[in-house]
Scaffold this motif. Structure first.
Motif, short mmCIF file in Angstrom:
data_model
loop_
_atom_site.label_atom_id
_atom_site.label_comp_id
_atom_site.label_asym_id
_atom_site.label_seq_id
_atom_site.Cartn_x
_atom_site.Cartn_y
_atom_site.Cartn_z
N LEU A 91 -4.02 -85.51 62.33
CA LEU A 91 -3.61 -86.06 61.04
C LEU A 91 -3.44 -84.90 60.07
CD1 LEU A 91 -3.16 -88.87 59.75
CD2 LEU A 91 -5.47 -88.68 58.81
N ALA A 92 -2.32 -84.89 59.34
CA ALA A 92 -2.07 -83.78 58.42
C ALA A 92 -1.32 -84.27 57.19
CB ALA A 92 -1.25 -82.69 59.12
N ALA A 93 -1.52 -83.56 56.09
CA ALA A 93 -0.70 -83.76 54.89
C ALA A 93 0.47 -82.80 55.00
CB ALA A 93 -1.51 -83.48 53.63
N VAL A 94 1.67 -83.35 54.97
CA VAL A 94 2.88 -82.56 55.23
C VAL A 94 3.76 -82.52 53.99
CG1 VAL A 94 4.95 -82.31 56.64
CG2 VAL A 94 2.83 -83.14 57.67
N LEU A 95 4.20 -81.33 53.63
CA LEU A 95 5.15 -81.13 52.52
C LEU A 95 6.47 -80.65 53.10
CD1 LEU A 95 4.50 -79.28 49.17
CD2 LEU A 95 6.45 -78.63 50.59
N ALA A 96 7.55 -81.36 52.78
CA ALA A 96 8.91 -80.95 53.18
C ALA A 96 9.69 -80.59 51.93
CB ALA A 96 9.60 -82.08 53.94
N ALA A 97 10.26 -79.40 51.91
CA ALA A 97 11.02 -78.93 50.74
C ALA A 97 12.38 -78.44 51.18
CB ALA A 97 10.26 -77.81 50.03
N ASP A 98 13.37 -78.62 50.31
CA ASP A 98 14.74 -78.23 50.64
C ASP A 98 15.44 -77.73 49.38
OD1 ASP A 98 17.14 -78.40 52.56
OD2 ASP A 98 17.83 -79.56 50.84
N VAL A 99 16.27 -76.70 49.54
CA VAL A 99 17.04 -76.15 48.43
C VAL A 99 18.26 -77.03 48.16
CG1 VAL A 99 18.38 -74.18 47.59
CG2 VAL A 99 16.29 -73.80 48.90
N VAL A 100 18.44 -77.44 46.92
CA VAL A 100 19.56 -78.29 46.54
C VAL A 100 20.87 -77.51 46.61
CG1 VAL A 100 20.56 -79.69 44.69
CG2 VAL A 100 18.07 -79.62 45.01
N GLY A 101 21.88 -78.08 47.29
CA GLY A 101 23.22 -77.49 47.31
C GLY A 101 23.30 -76.14 47.96
N TYR A 102 22.48 -75.91 48.98
CA TYR A 102 22.40 -74.57 49.60
C TYR A 102 23.75 -74.13 50.19
CZ TYR A 102 20.92 -70.90 52.88
OH TYR A 102 20.79 -69.73 53.57
N SER A 103 24.42 -75.02 50.92
CA SER A 103 25.69 -74.66 51.56
C SER A 103 26.73 -74.26 50.54
CB SER A 103 26.20 -75.82 52.42
OG SER A 103 25.29 -76.11 53.47
N ALA A 104 26.80 -75.03 49.44
CA ALA A 104 27.78 -74.70 48.40
C ALA A 104 27.44 -73.37 47.73
CB ALA A 104 27.82 -75.82 47.36
N LEU A 105 26.15 -73.13 47.50
CA LEU A 105 25.74 -71.86 46.89
C LEU A 105 26.09 -70.68 47.79
CD1 LEU A 105 22.21 -72.91 45.55
CD2 LEU A 105 24.21 -72.36 44.15
N MET A 106 25.86 -70.84 49.09
CA MET A 106 26.19 -69.77 50.04
C MET A 106 27.70 -69.54 50.09
SD MET A 106 23.60 -68.27 51.58
CE MET A 106 24.11 -67.78 53.23
N ASP A 107 28.45 -70.62 50.05
CA ASP A 107 29.90 -70.49 50.09
C ASP A 107 30.42 -69.80 48.85
OD1 ASP A 107 32.53 -71.23 51.32
OD2 ASP A 107 32.73 -72.36 49.45
N HIS A 108 29.77 -70.08 47.70
CA HIS A 108 30.22 -69.49 46.44
C HIS A 108 29.90 -68.00 46.35
CE1 HIS A 108 31.07 -68.92 42.25
NE2 HIS A 108 29.82 -68.61 41.99
N ASN A 109 28.66 -67.63 46.69
CA ASN A 109 28.25 -66.23 46.61
C ASN A 109 27.06 -66.02 47.55
OD1 ASN A 109 27.19 -63.66 45.86
ND2 ASN A 109 28.18 -63.85 43.86
N ARG A 110 27.35 -65.58 48.76
CA ARG A 110 26.33 -65.49 49.80
C ARG A 110 25.23 -64.51 49.42
NH1 ARG A 110 25.41 -62.24 54.26
NH2 ARG A 110 24.45 -63.29 56.05
N ASP A 111 25.60 -63.30 49.00
CA ASP A 111 24.60 -62.28 48.70
C ASP A 111 23.70 -62.70 47.54
OD1 ASP A 111 25.56 -60.73 50.74
OD2 ASP A 111 26.82 -59.48 49.46
N GLN A 112 24.31 -63.24 46.49
CA GLN A 112 23.54 -63.68 45.33
C GLN A 112 22.55 -64.77 45.71
OE1 GLN A 112 25.89 -64.97 41.91
NE2 GLN A 112 24.43 -66.62 41.58
#
Length: 573
Positions: free
Chosen positions: A5-26
């Motif tokens: 039994l565990a307490a689980v936290l799931a987190a995700d970056v909003v709009g990651y694909s679009a951000l990468m497409d716009h400016n990958r290095d940034q």
């Protein structure tokens, strides 16, 4: 296999694909900074064990639900970069480990909650909430049963902060809210759904770049997909003032897209447009439509907000309305004399006094002082530039990703003759929001004066295509940039053409008059220069002398500045 039994936290970056497409290095740099300075220290502080990292998302195990919840609040409470926003879900349940892999009910429900969350929000399952201590439990609200995707039982969902993230933001942030509804597929072809949804999603992403708009996240806007809704429904459920809806119809190799912007409170249609295009490169077409729609509706919302503020009675003024009043005066041209500036600055300062975080008011203050320096209206113009710089720095420090801060800092650096640094500021603002027409206009103005003449003409034309309906005072800057570029090339005929158009937009603007005087003189038409000199004498009497004496050097390159000085001298003979 190991079950526990565990307490689980799931987190995700909003709009990651679009951000990468716009400016990958940034994006990669921002993500690295967030991980090193925010995420990992928080996990260490609350005893979280990172069990899976997906680049743009993380699964973390905690010994208790309280630790997981407090860690999630700690992460979401940190003032992060605007382009790194998280959704977080927390659940207490059984997890199964099999070598390096981990799965089970605890992971699945936490992930479903994360996907349902709004940007900046935490969703907590009823199981996890029941395990919290009293203090932590009191921080979460709701508890209503929700059907999660591919989860058989209904799950009670608790949220932080109070209310949905979008409703809380709509009620506490003085920004016009807009919901972009999924565009209707009128083609009768289910395979076109991806294109319709893609148009809507791209518009949401691009509008989110504007600091003055509160844009409802995709998950919430798309909850209306397939439903027959009215503007009242959208206003009630999402707490926004504006909605954008549209449709897509494909016939053979042609595609028609319609879009309309509606004020939710009144049902008034503020803007509508139809786009007919050949369906050749579908992704290029999608980008073109997105840019056209965003470039049109952002200034339309701004103008609607200005009109709304003008109807607000004095007793109802708040910081946001005062900032809009200051902007309206500025755009009307009531800034080109001493009393006009005093009014603009007084309204901006009142807005700041009511809310020190009002970025719109700070921006107007910085821009007004910079223009006051440009017009040489004060006995000590350098002091005006110092005040502009102080306001710009305050804006920049509050949000380093605000393109307005970079734009006004670029103007000030231009005046300081730090031309290369100014160019960097304008280009960086362009990267952050390629649809921010004012930055493109002012970047073209800057480029036309520092010798980047081809870039100046290209960016001025881009700005005019992007936002032909923007406020006259802004559009006039594009005409001015073209006039300055052609003047520097000794093309005095075209310089006069664009100068005249710029003056039609803003008659009380000294650079435009000075260019017309010099161009007319170089063309051997001194009589045509005289009305502009007389106009200058009424609102900027020392401007020509500032240029002739070298106290104000408009052009970076001596040969370009000499053309202006010589033209002014010829007109006085």
């Amino acid at each position: 296999m190991e079950k526990r039994l565990a307490a689980v936290l799931a987190a995700d970056v909003v709009g990651y694909s679009a951000l990468m497409d716009h400016n990958r290095d940034q994006t990669l740099n921002a993500l690295k900074t967030f991980r090193e300075l925010t995420l990992m220290p928080a996990l260490a502080r609350y005893g979280g064990r990172l069990i899976k990292s997906m680049g743009d998302g993380w699964i973390v195990e905690f010994r208790s639900a309280t630790n997981a919840a407090e860690c999630a609040i700690s992460i979401q409470s940190v003032e992060k970069r605007a382009d790194i926003q998280l959704r977080i879900g927390v659940h207490t349940g059984e997890v199964i480990t099999d070598g390096d892999d981990i799965f089970g009910d605890g992971i699945n429900i936490a992930a479903r909650l994360e996907a349902l969350a709004e940007p900046g929000q935490i969703l907590l399952s009823d199981t996890a909430h029941n395990s919290l201590d009293r203090t932590s439990a009191a921080l979460f609200f709701g508890g209503g049963d929700t059907q999660l995707k591919n989860i058989a039982r209904r799950v009670g969902v608790w949220r932080w902060p109070d209310g949905s993230a979008l409703k809380q933001a709509a009620s506490t942030v003085d920004k016009p809210g807009i919901a972009v509804l999924p565009f209707d597929n009128m083609s009768g072809d289910p395979e076109q759904e991806y294109f319709c949804d893609g148009v809507s999603e791209d518009i949401i992403i691009e509008l989110s770049r504007f600091q003055d708009l509160f844009v409802i996240a995709r998950n919430s806007s798309f909850s209306f997909k397939g439903r027959s809704v009215t503007h009242r429904d959208v206003a009630r459920e999402l707490g926004v003032r504006y909605m954008l809806e549209g449709s897509v119809r494909r016939v053979s190799k042609r595609i028609r897209i319609t879009a309309q912007l509606i004020e939710c409170g009144t049902g008034t249609h503020i803007w509508a447009e139809r786009y007919d295009r050949n369906l050749e490169d579908i992704f290029e077409l999608q980008d073109e439509i997105t840019r056209s729609v965003v470039g049109a509706i952002a200034p339309q919302i701004s103008q609607a907000e200005l009109a709304r503020a003008s109807r607000v009675q004095d007793i109802d003024f708040n910081s946001y309305d005062l900032a809009l009043k200051a902007q309206a005066l500025f755009q009307e041209g009531a800034y080109s004399d001493e009393s006009g500036y005093e009014n603009v600055l007084a309204l901006a300062q009142q807005a700041i006094d009511l809310d020190a975080r009002n970025s719109q008011a700070i921006w107007i203050k910085a821009y007004a002082y910079a223009n006051r320096y440009l017009y040489q209206l004060d006995d000590n113009p350098d002091e005006m530039l110092d005040l502009a710089e102080a306001a710009a720095e305050r804006l920049f420090q509050s949000d380093r990703s605000d393109p307005r801060a970079l734009t006004v800092r670029g103007i000030i650096r231009h005046f300081r003759r730090a031309y290369d640094e100014a160019t960097s500021d304008f280009l960086r603002a362009f990267e952050l929001n390629p649809n921010f027409a004012l930055n493109i206009l002012l970047m073209a103005w800057h480029e036309s004066l520092v010798g980047r003449l081809d870039e100046a003409k290209e960016h001025a034309q881009l700005a005019l295509r992007l936002s032909p309906r923007d406020a006259d005072v802004w559009v006039g800057n594009a005409y001015l940039a073209l006039a300055q570029a052609y003047f520097a090339e000794s093309n005095f005929v075209d310089a006069r053409h664009w100068g005249e158009r710029a003056i039609q937009m803003t008659p009380r603007a000294p650079i435009r008059r000075a260019l017309m005087i010099a161009a007319s003189a170089h063309l051997g038409r001194p009589n045509e220069a005289r009305p502009h000199a007389e106009a200058l004498a009424t609102f900027a009497p020392t401007f020509l002398e500032s240029i002739s004496s070298g106290r104000l050097a408009l052009y970076r390159l001596p040969e370009h500045n000499s053309l202006l000085v010589e033209g002014i001298a010829k007109s006085m003979v």
